[in-house]
Design an enzyme around this catalytic site. Structure first.
Site, PDB file in Angstrom:
ATOM      1  N   GLY A  72      27.065   6.681 -12.819  1.00 25.54           N
ATOM      2  CA  GLY A  72      26.128   7.793 -12.670  1.00 25.54           C
ATOM      3  C   GLY A  72      26.832   9.109 -12.355  1.00 25.54           C
ATOM      4  O   GLY A  72      26.467  10.164 -12.883  1.00 25.54           O
ATOM      5  N   CYS A 326      27.523  10.401  10.726  1.00 22.23           N
ATOM      6  CA  CYS A 326      28.611  10.355  11.710  1.00 22.23           C
ATOM      7  C   CYS A 326      29.799   9.554  11.211  1.00 22.23           C
ATOM      8  O   CYS A 326      30.939   9.921  11.431  1.00 22.23           O
ATOM      9  CB  CYS A 326      28.116   9.750  13.011  1.00 22.23           C
ATOM     10  SG  CYS A 326      26.733  10.645  13.702  1.00 22.23           S
TER      11      CYS A 326
END
Ligand code: PLP
Length: 403
Positions: A72, A326
Site C-alpha cells: 500500500g 510513546c
C-alpha cells in the site's frame, strides 16, 4: 482464557488458509519467471493475469488498469509522486486531508520540499472531510485530490462518490488510499469517479509486501520503477508471483463473502461499542457512529494512559492498538485523534480494536470484562482521576456520543 484474542486487524490480518494454499505452489514447483518464453513458466504469467482480472472485476475496472506493487505504501507513493511529475506543468498544488496515513502525509511533505504546495483539509469531530472547504481549496493549479476511503485509526468513511464528482467537474485527478476499505466495503471506480486507488494484500487476509495501484486509462502517470517491461513498463522487477496470486485470491474471497462478513463484523462491533459505552464511564467513541468500517471500534478512556492499557490487555492475551505514540519515541498522540479535536490527554487514552472474520461474541465479552478491570485499575492509580472524583472537573466533555 489461554487463547490469543487478536483485535488489531487494521494493523495486519492473518493470511486466509485458502489464500496460502493458492500461493504455495508458486514458491516451489511453479517457480518459473513469468517473463520466460518456455511453457513451464507460462502458467505463472497466466496466474498473474487471473489475479489482475479478479481485482479489476471487483472494482469495475479493466485489468489493464491494475498495476501490482510492493504494498500500500508503494502504491500511495507512486500515485502522488508520479502525478506530481507528470502534471507539474499544469500546476503544483495538491489537496489531501489531515488524517491520511503517513504513506500519503510523508510523501506530501517530500513533494513540498520539491516546490509543491499541499492543502491539508480539516475533518469534523467524526473525522469526515468538509466538502465546502474542499471546494473552496480548489485552484486553477490544483492537479490532484487525494482523500482516503476509510481511516485506519477511527474507521470513518469519506463521501468518496461526492468527492469524485467534484474532482471530475473541476477536471482534477482523484486518488484514494483504499487500503482499509478494499475487500471490506463495496468500491466501484466508475460510479465513484476514482482515477487512482491504492490497496494492500495484508489488510484483507492476504500476504504482506504486495498491493496494487489502480490507474484509470488516460491518466498520464510515470513509471515508478525503471527496468524491465513488467507491469506494462511502469513498475519493473520480476513479479512477486506468490504474493500477487495471494492478493488476487484474497480479493476474490473477500468480494464473495463481503456482505455476510460486513454484517457479522458490524453486529459484533456494535455490540462491543454498546457495552463499552454503557459499562465504562467517561468514555468517548471516536469516529463516525454509522459511516465507519464494519470492523473498527475506537475509544478514548479519560484518565487512562493508552500504552499502559495496551500492556495490560496484552497480559490478558488481547492484541489492540493505541492512538498514543510513546513507543515510537514521540510524545505526540495520533495526528488523526488531534485532527478530530481531542485534547492531548484524551487522545493519549485511546484504544483501537479492529475485528476479524473469526472474532466471536465470547471473545468480545471477555475483552469487555478485562477492559472494565483494566480501566478501573489504571484510573485508581491516576491522581487526575482522584481530583476529579473529589469534586474536580472533567478534563473535557467526553460523555457525549457524537452522532
Ligand atoms: C496499512 C495502510 C497503508 C500501508 O500499506 P502497506 O501495505 O503496509 O504498505 C496505507 N494506508 C492505509 C490507510 C493503511 O491502513
Amino acid at each position: 482464557m489461554e487463547q490469543l484474542i487478536y483485535l488489531d486487524n487494521a494493523a495486519t490480518t492473518k493470511v486466509n488458509p485458502k489464500v496460502l494454499d493458492a500461493m504455495l505452489p508458486y514458491f516451489s514447483d511453479k517457480f518459473g519467471n513469468p517473463s520466460s518464453v518456455y511453457g513451464f513458466a507460462s502458467g505463472n504469467k497466466q496466474a498473474i493475469t487471473e489475479a489482475r482480472e479478479n481485482v479489476a472485476e471487483i472494482l469495475g475496472a479493466d485489468p489493464s488498469e491494475i498495476y501490482f506493487t510492493g504494498g500500500g505504501s508503494e502504491a500511495d507513493n507512486w500515485a502522488l509522486k508520479a502525478t506530481a511529475d507528470a502534471y507539474e506543468k499544469k500546476g503544483k498544488h495538491i489537496i489531501t486531508t489531515k488524517i491520511e496515513h503517513h504513506a500519503i502525509l510523508h510523501t506530501c511533505e517530500y513533494l513540498e520540499s520539491k516546490g509543491f504546495e499541499v492543502t491539508y483539509l480539516d475533518v469534523d469531530e467524526n473525522g469526515v472531510v468538509d466538502m465546502g472547504q474542499l471546494r473552496s481549496s480548489i485552484r486553477p493549479d490544483t492537479i490532484l485530490i487525494s482523500v482516503m476511503f476509510a481511516n485506519n485509526e477511527i474507521g470513518t468513511m469519506q463521501p468518496i462518490a461526492e468527492i469524485g464528482r467534484l474532482a471530475k467537474e473541476k477536471g482534477i485527478l482523484f486518488h484514494t488510499d483504499a487500503v482499509q476499505a478494499f475487500g471490506h466495503v463495496p468500491i466501484k471506480v466508475d460510479e465513484m469517479g476514482i482515477d487512482m486507488l491504492s490497496a494492500s494484500g495484508h489488510k484483507l487476509n492476504g500476504p504482506k509486501g504486495v498491493g496494487f495501484l489502480y490507474i484509470r486509462k488516460g491518466v498520464k502517470i510515470r513509471s515508478f520503477i525503471h527496468g524491465g517491461a513488467q507491469e506494462r513498463k511502469r513498475r519493473a522487477g520480476t513479479e512477486n508471483v506468490p504474493g500477487i496470486v495471494g492478493l488476487g485470491t484474497a480479493a476474490r474471497i473477500c468480494a464473495d463473502t463481503m456482505e455476510e462478513r460486513a454484517r457479522k463484523e458490524s453486529e459484533l462491533r456494535d455490540y462491543l461499542i454498546e457495552r463499552v459505552m454503557k459499562e465504562i464511564p467517561y468514555t468517548r467513541l471516536n469516529g463516525h457512529r454509522t459511516k465507519r468500517l464494519p470492523n473498527n471500534a475506537n475509544f478514548s478512556f479519560q484518565f487512562v494512559e493508552g500504552e499502559s492499557m495496551l500492556i495490560m490487555l496484552d497480559m490478558a492475551g488481547i492484541c489492540g492498538s493505541s492512538g498514543s505514540a510513546c513507543t515510537s519515541g514521540s510524545l505526540d498522540p495520533s495526528h488523526v485523534l488531534l485532527a478530530i479535536g481531542l485534547p492531548h490527554e484524551i487522545a493519549h487514552g485511546s484504544l483501537r480494536l479492529t475485528l476479524g472474520d473469526d472474532t466471536t461474541r465470547e471473545q468480545i465479552d471477555y475483552v469487555v470484562e478485562k477492559l472494565k478491570e483494566i480501566v478501573e485499575k489504571l484510573r485508581s492509580m491516576s491522581p487526575l482521576y482522584e481530583d476529579f472524583i473529589n469534586g474536580g472537573k472533567e478534563v473535557a466533555e467526553t460523555k457525549t456520543e457524537k452522532k
